[in-house]
Design a protein around this motif. Structure first.
Motif, PDB file in Angstrom:
ATOM      1  N   ALA A 104     -60.585   9.827   2.786  1.00 29.19           N
ATOM      2  CA  ALA A 104     -61.046  10.334   1.487  1.00 29.19           C
ATOM      3  C   ALA A 104     -60.028  10.013   0.399  1.00 29.19           C
ATOM      4  O   ALA A 104     -60.382   9.559  -0.700  1.00 29.19           O
ATOM      5  CB  ALA A 104     -61.293  11.837   1.564  1.00 29.19           C
ATOM      6  N   MET A 105     -58.746  10.235   0.706  1.00 31.11           N
ATOM      7  CA  MET A 105     -57.706   9.972  -0.287  1.00 31.11           C
ATOM      8  C   MET A 105     -57.533   8.473  -0.530  1.00 31.11           C
ATOM      9  O   MET A 105     -57.234   8.054  -1.654  1.00 31.11           O
ATOM     10  CB  MET A 105     -56.399  10.623   0.149  1.00 31.11           C
ATOM     11  N   GLN A 106     -57.729   7.670   0.485  1.00 30.15           N
ATOM     12  CA  GLN A 106     -57.644   6.215   0.299  1.00 30.15           C
ATOM     13  C   GLN A 106     -58.746   5.718  -0.629  1.00 30.15           C
ATOM     14  O   GLN A 106     -58.525   4.809  -1.422  1.00 30.15           O
ATOM     15  CB  GLN A 106     -57.709   5.517   1.660  1.00 30.15           C
ATOM     16  N   ARG A 107     -59.922   6.341  -0.556  1.00 30.09           N
ATOM     17  CA  ARG A 107     -61.030   5.935  -1.430  1.00 30.09           C
ATOM     18  C   ARG A 107     -60.755   6.278  -2.895  1.00 30.09           C
ATOM     19  O   ARG A 107     -61.320   5.646  -3.792  1.00 30.09           O
ATOM     20  CB  ARG A 107     -62.340   6.608  -0.983  1.00 30.09           C
ATOM     21  N   ARG A 108     -59.917   7.284  -3.146  1.00 25.12           N
ATOM     22  CA  ARG A 108     -59.612   7.693  -4.528  1.00 25.12           C
ATOM     23  C   ARG A 108     -58.142   7.418  -4.883  1.00 25.12           C
ATOM     24  O   ARG A 108     -57.560   8.110  -5.701  1.00 25.12           O
ATOM     25  CB  ARG A 108     -59.911   9.181  -4.708  1.00 25.12           C
ATOM     26  N   ALA A 109     -57.596   6.390  -4.268  1.00 24.08           N
ATOM     27  CA  ALA A 109     -56.162   6.097  -4.439  1.00 24.08           C
ATOM     28  C   ALA A 109     -55.775   5.924  -5.903  1.00 24.08           C
ATOM     29  O   ALA A 109     -54.712   6.387  -6.340  1.00 24.08           O
ATOM     30  CB  ALA A 109     -55.792   4.852  -3.630  1.00 24.08           C
ATOM     31  N   ASP A 110     -56.615   5.271  -6.684  1.00 25.54           N
ATOM     32  CA  ASP A 110     -56.291   5.027  -8.092  1.00 25.54           C
ATOM     33  C   ASP A 110     -56.161   6.337  -8.864  1.00 25.54           C
ATOM     34  O   ASP A 110     -55.211   6.526  -9.621  1.00 25.54           O
ATOM     35  CB  ASP A 110     -57.357   4.143  -8.747  1.00 25.54           C
TER      36      ASP A 110
END
Length: 201
Positions: A191-197
């Motif tokens: 989940a956090m990788q998908r919203r890294a930006d």
């Protein structure tokens, strides 16, 4: 948007009014990311379609609860005050009781039981999201894309790493949620990788 006006934008405005520190704001975003991912999974289980207003309201509740769980911490960091001061302010402003109870429940010393799925999710994601951020920041790239679940589990055993993270809360959170710890780590990491930006990672 939530029909009662207590939506994500209102929560973000309140958070930024009370919290000036970038790290605490980013922590709120990290927890929100993981909590909303579980909210989406719950909405799927309930059969709520993307266009269903109920799905939007459920996700708003998950997002706002996560964003506001520590919003009073910068001003009131003591165990006597956090999260009690913040929850009193939320009550004064009319925020939903389910949100307030979940926020109280994430503090193990509050005496408020985590008796809803939302409360369990918030508790399970709070310490872990901070730990995942720490795992990313020690990478040469400082990118969460380079963090792997196995590495996270290894670092959890290293007591010298990210000492501020309560390991017992991470373990207990997964247990209360009824999910395997490795699966919980992988789910939140993805989940956090998908919203890294958005997370600056």
């Amino acid at each position: 948007m939530s029909s009662n006006g207590f939506d994500r934008s209102a929560a973000w405005a309140l958070l930024t009014e009370w919290t000036q520190g970038e790290s605490l704001r980013k922590h709120a975003l990290g927890v929100e990311t993981c909590v909303v991912a579980y909210g989406n999974a719950e909405a799927d289980r309930l059969g709520l379609e993307e266009s269903d207003p109920e799905r939007g309201e459920l996700l708003d509740l998950y997002a706002t609860t996560a964003l506001l769980h520590d919003f009073d911490y910068e001003k009131h960091p003591s165990l006597e005050e956090h999260p009690f001061v913040g929850v009193r302010e939320l009550e004064r402003l009319g925020w939903p009781e389910s949100l307030r109870r979940a926020i109280l429940g994430h503090a193990t010393y509050s005496g408020v039981p985590r008796d809803t799925y939302l409360a369990k999710v918030l508790f399970a994601c709070d310490e872990l999201s901070g730990f995942l951020t720490a795992c990313a920041l020690v990478k040469p790239s400082k990118a969460i894309a380079d963090v792997e679940p196995a590495n996270v589990r290894k670092k959890l055993k290293d007591k010298a790493f990210a000492r501020g993270v309560n390991r017992q809360d991470v373990i207990q959170g997964a247990e209360e949620l009824g999910v395997d710890l490795d699966a919980h780590i992988a789910f939140c990491l993805a989940a956090m990788q998908r919203r890294a930006d958005l997370l600056g990672l």
